[in-house]
Scaffold this active site. Structure first.
Site, short mmCIF file in Angstrom:
data_model
loop_
_atom_site.label_atom_id
_atom_site.label_comp_id
_atom_site.label_asym_id
_atom_site.label_seq_id
_atom_site.Cartn_x
_atom_site.Cartn_y
_atom_site.Cartn_z
N GLU A 142 -25.86 73.37 128.60
CA GLU A 142 -26.32 73.84 129.88
C GLU A 142 -25.69 72.75 130.74
OE1 GLU A 142 -30.82 73.95 130.46
OE2 GLU A 142 -30.21 74.81 132.36
N GLY A 182 -33.30 64.56 130.42
CA GLY A 182 -34.36 64.34 129.58
C GLY A 182 -34.23 64.92 128.35
N GLU A 186 -33.49 72.67 125.73
CA GLU A 186 -34.26 73.41 125.21
C GLU A 186 -33.45 74.58 124.23
OE1 GLU A 186 -33.94 73.48 128.54
OE2 GLU A 186 -33.64 75.61 129.19
N GLU A 208 -39.91 71.47 126.92
CA GLU A 208 -38.94 72.18 126.07
C GLU A 208 -39.57 73.34 125.29
OE1 GLU A 208 -36.25 71.46 127.36
OE2 GLU A 208 -36.77 69.44 128.39
N GLU A 222 -37.04 77.06 135.29
CA GLU A 222 -37.30 75.92 135.31
C GLU A 222 -38.74 75.65 136.23
OE1 GLU A 222 -36.43 73.70 133.51
OE2 GLU A 222 -34.30 74.38 132.82
N1 0A1 Z 1 -32.81 72.67 131.02
C1 0A1 Z 1 -33.23 71.12 130.79
C2 0A1 Z 1 -32.46 70.32 131.69
C3 0A1 Z 1 -31.03 70.06 131.31
C4 0A1 Z 1 -29.93 70.37 132.24
C5 0A1 Z 1 -28.75 69.86 131.92
C6 0A1 Z 1 -28.56 69.07 131.04
O1 0A1 Z 1 -27.35 68.53 130.59
C7 0A1 Z 1 -26.46 67.90 131.52
C8 0A1 Z 1 -29.54 68.71 129.96
C9 0A1 Z 1 -30.77 69.28 130.29
C10 0A1 Z 1 -34.61 70.94 130.91
O2 0A1 Z 1 -35.00 71.78 131.76
O3 0A1 Z 1 -35.39 70.19 130.36
ZN ZN Z 2 -36.73 72.90 131.74
#
Ligand code: 0A1
Ligand code: ZN
Length: 878
Positions: free
Chosen positions: A127, A267, A270, A304, A326
């Site tokens: 992502e 962090g 998912e 997650e 989100e």
């Molecule tokens: N979807 C994840 C957030 C996330 C976005 C980008 C990342 O890589 C650079 C990693 C995680 C969440 O909302 O936890």
């Molecule tokens: Zn998230």
């Protein structure tokens, strides 16, 4: 030079791809240095696609080794690759299989997007646009397909092979190799793809779902860390049970795995059935993790996991809709934490964080709507506005519809959109349809940037026993959005009578719905009849809308609410407002009278002494507005040194009056039982440590002595860290020695090193920049690890306002030089560090000029990544 139009992607231009992906079959050979990915993509033209329409796949830093369609290699003239695409000029006008093979070098991938190696572990982050760094693909969230992955590796280097979905086959092959085949039957977008290979330890458990299916759960980590994963596993099981109870959501695969890795840009992630985590959000043991660390693990594990329904089963049509998954998932994890722990305490903590980050973002050059309508770099939109303001918008929906109405809407959302890649409009529509209401105006919250200001006026007429409240709203212009529309603002409220009890009324006019006032126009008046005395209004209970309130309350009204309001949030808010008003007045040059400080001290002492209040709530009350909050409220001409001096003077005034109560709170909340993460025990620690921190910052010699003793005697990290942090923030004579001791005591633990780095970054002393430069220059400093970099430089930019904004510009230049350096390796970390400058225009002229000079030097040097250039240009322009 790139131009605005080349770079910018607009929501209005959305169109589906001409081809869809029916199936993905990946064959991945993992090996040191070069790994290979062979992808068999079954593709079909969508109905309406003109024969001969080229197929354009995304790719990033890929080396194409072979390409064929339906088994026949493609002629060189049949396709073309660029730095970002693979184009097949004339694909068949029917279903076909595109077969490509690419070579990857995960060890050299320090951007940590795509396939990379962390420690010895191979892992992925896709992502939002990382999958295109693994294979050529239609790398966007509205292209959904079932995936099957065959992974092969040397069994001695990578005995563990994991991917999304269920394991359907595994075995040994000659030469010490082995393989595993994972199949994910749920069609998903590429950003949810994940695979992991390595030599990992693990713990295992099971969860039986509400329909009686047994799910195998695993948490994978570096060998030796298994015991530190137990709390994460326990949090996972509680999350699974909560989602069934609260939203009727059951888990859908036979396995759910979590992998902890040390190098991770965010962090956690998912990915379907295979969540990958930054290890700081998995590992926890009392000696090295604080109570707050434990709660972060619990919250992010839940977050997650909850994405499995809000994100994976129902995903986003395009990245503009990011807050669809989100904002909703943050709302869900907030509710989980509230149910598991103290609801009022959680709410106060969340609101404090929202104001400290999202309100600041919304007031500066990077302000954007929760659902933006254009972007240059999507990675820069994983913001507090999308996440936390997005959650506030969902919370307002729940407030307006009531618990049952909200649940009806959510049920319809899951029923109607399961398997879809959808939009905010579709989300709003389910609540309209399930409740028979019109939410078109409400939707503006998603489309409009900026924090509304609500002005409150009231009047009481004794003769007619009538009380009138007038609320009006205004949102200041934000970059690109000069005109603002009125929003639907839910105001939870109560009226409080002179004796401190709730007051009722015989009739009300205006949009009053029980304990809710609804403001929809620019201004509205609510009249309450049959009110025997002038009430004190308690508005925005539970912080029912993400707004700033300009109220007509006097300090005396606020002290009254702090004592009598039945809403804990507003009790807390009232004392914060009293303190903030004093701070603002003093910064603007008005001297305090002793009686002002006496009144605040007395209210704090009463709060701390109250037998009925939760100690964690008391601790939050003792945490008075910080320097950044004062700066943000001032908004212009900010001099952080003056704010800091004023705040310390207030704390000193309070501490000299409160020493006895603080010491009593300290001593009576010492926990003697063995450490547990139980809410009651950690609440006691938070009050004890809150009292300690106020004593130290208020300059009490008792405070610094207690801090030193507590540091030495501590048996858990919560107490040790609190004592150390108080000493560092107060920069006591012991602080330097304690920091040195802490560093030696925990040399081997990188997550504790992060705490040490963070504390070094907030030292309120002119030596801090030199100190940080020396830390970064040490050859043993892990210069590619995001946690280490953020703990030092991120903490400095956001948490040390007076040194970051030094008048000589050295703090600004430290951050911009860091950004220039790190940008060549990890643009995401660099771009995020640069957002510390979002407040630069609020400084007084000298500091503003120094900040601008640092930013323009960075810009003029050129060569920045798209991530960093986007933040920089918006910061300078806004
Ligand atoms: N979807 C994840 C957030 C996330 C976005 C980008 C990342 O890589 C650079 C990693 C995680 C969440 O909302 O936890
Ligand atoms: Zn998230």
């Amino acid at each position: 030079m790139r131009t605005e139009t080349e770079q910018t992607i607009y929501l209005k231009d959305y169109a589906p791809t001409p081809y869809r992906v029916d199936k993905v079959d990946l064959d991945v050979t993992i090996a040191p240095e070069t790994s290979r990915v062979r992808a068999l993509l079954t593709l079909s033209p969508r109905p309406g696609t003109e024969p001969g329409t080229p197929l354009v796949l995304d790719g990033d830093e890929l080396k194409l080794k072979s390409i064929a369609i339906d088994g026949s290699p493609l002629a060189l003239t049949a396709y073309e690759t660029t730095a970002t695409t693979l184009t097949i000029f004339e694909p068949p006008n029917r279903q076909f299989v595109l077969d490509t093979e690419v070579a990857l070098e995960p060890e050299r991938n320090v951007r940590l997007m795509g396939f990379y190696r962390s420690g010895g572990t191979w892992c992925t982050q896709c992502e939002p646009e990382g999958f295109r760094r693994i294979t050529y693909y239609l790398d966007r969230p509205d292209v959904l397909a079932p995936f099957r992955v065959t992974m092969t590796a040397d069994k001695s280097i990578a005995p563990v092979l994991l991917a999304n979905g269920n394991l359907i086959e595994a075995g040994d092959i000659e030469g010490g190799q082995h393989y595993a085949i994972w199949d994910d039957p749920f069609p998903k977008p590429s950003y949810l793809f994940a695979m992991v290979g390595g030599d990992l330890g693990s713990i295992h458990d099971t969860f039986t779902t509400m329909s009686g299916r047994k799910v195998a759960l695993g948490v994978y980590c570096t060998h030796g860390k298994e015991e530190e994963c137990r709390f994460a596993m326990d949090s996972l099981k509680r999350s699974m049970a909560w989602d069934e109870r609260r939203f009727g959501r059951e888990y859908d695969l036979d396995v759910f795995n979590i992998v902890a890795v040390s190098d991770f840009n965010f962090g956690a992630m998912e990915n379907k059935g295979l969540n990958i985590f930054n290890d700081k959000l998995v590992f926890a043991k009392p000696e090295t993790a604080t109570d707050d660390d434990y709660y972060s693990v619990e919250r992010v594990i839940a977050h997650e996991y909850f994405h499995n329904w809000t994100g994976d089963r129902i995903t986003c049509r395009d990245w503009f809709q990011l807050c669809l998954k989100e904002g909703l998932t943050v709302y869900r994890d907030q509710e989980f934490s509230s149910d598991e722990r103290s609801r009022p305490v959680k709410r106060i903590e969340d609101v404090r964080a929202l104001r400290a980050t999202q309100f600041v973002e919304d007031a500066g050059p990077l302000a954007h709507a929760p659902r933006p309508d254009h972007y240059r770099e999507i990675n820069n939109f994983y913001t507090t506005t999308v996440y936390e303001k997005g959650a506030e918008v969902v919370r307002m929906l729940a407030t307006l519809l009531g618990e049952a109405g909200f649940r009806k809407g959510m049920d319809l959302y899951f029923e109607r959109h399961d398997g879809d890649a959808t939009t905010i409009e579709a989300f709003i529509k389910v609540f309209e349809d399930a409740n028979g209401v019109d939410l078109q105006q409400f939707q503006t919250w998603y489309l409009q940037a900026g924090t509304p200001e609500i002005t409150v006026r009231d009047s009481y007429d004794a003769a007619s026993q009538s009380y009138k409240l007038t609320l009006s709203q205004n949102t200041a212009p934000t970059p690109g959005q000069p005109e603002k529309h009125p929003l639907v603002v839910p105001v939870k409220f109560g009226l409080i009578g002179p004796n401190g009890s709730p007051m009722s009324w015989s009739s009300a006019s205006g949009d009053v719905r029980g304990d809710l006032l609804v403001l929809s126009g620019e201004s509205a008046t609510y009249e309450f009849k049959g009110v025997p005395n002038k009430p004190v209004p308690s508005l925005f209970r539970e912080f029912s809308a993400p707004v700033k309130v300009i109220s007509s309350l006097t300090p005396a009204d606020r002290l009254f609410l702090a004592r009598h309001d039945s809403d804990p949030f507003n009790r807390w808010q009232s004392l914060q407002d009293v303190a903030l008003t004093l701070l603002l007045e003093a910064v603007r040059g008005k001297a305090w009278s002793a009686s002002d400080i006496d009144a605040l001290a007395e209210a704090l002492a009463d709060t701390v002494a109250s037998p009925s209040l939760d100690p964690a709530f008391k601790a939050l009350t003792l945490t008075l507005p910080n320097e950044s909050l004062v700066a943000r409220t001032l908004g212009t001409d900010v001099d952080p040194d003056r704010i800091r001096a004023t705040r310390l003077a207030l704390l000193a005034g309070l501490t000299s009056r409160l020493e006895g109560s603080l010491e009593a709170a300290y001593r009576s909340n010492i926990v003697t039982a063995p450490y547990s993460t139980d809410t009651a025990q950690s609440a006691q620690r938070s009050l004890k440590n809150g009292a300690l921190s106020l004593l130290v910052l208020g300059g009490s010699s008792l405070g610094s002595r207690l801090a030193r003793e507590q540091y030495d005697a501590a048996t858990n990290m919560t107490d040790r860290y609190a004592a150390l942090a108080a000493s560092v923030v107060g920069w006591t004579s012991d602080a330097e020695a304690l920091l040195g001791n802490f560093r030696t005591m925990f040399t081997a633990d990188p997550l504790v090193l992060d705490k040490w780095l963070g504390l070094n970054a907030i030292i309120p002393d002119a030596g801090v920049v030199k100190r940080m430069e020396a830390i970064l220059a040490d050859p043993s400093f892990p210069r590619n690890n995001p946690n280490r970099l953020r703990s030092l430089v991120g903490t400095f930019g956001m948490g040390n306002p007076s040194q970051f904004a030094r008048p000589d510009g050295a703090g600004f230049r430290f951050v911009t030089s860091f950004v220039a350096d790190v940008d060549t390796r990890n643009p995401q970390v660099a771009a995020r560090a640069l957002t510390a400058f979002r407040v630069w225009r609020s400084f007084e002229p000298n500091r503003r000029a120094a900040a601008e000079a640092a930013l323009t030097t960075l810009r003029d040097a050129g060569g920045l990544s798209r991530n960093t250039a986007d933040i920089l240009e918006r910061t300078l322009a806004g």
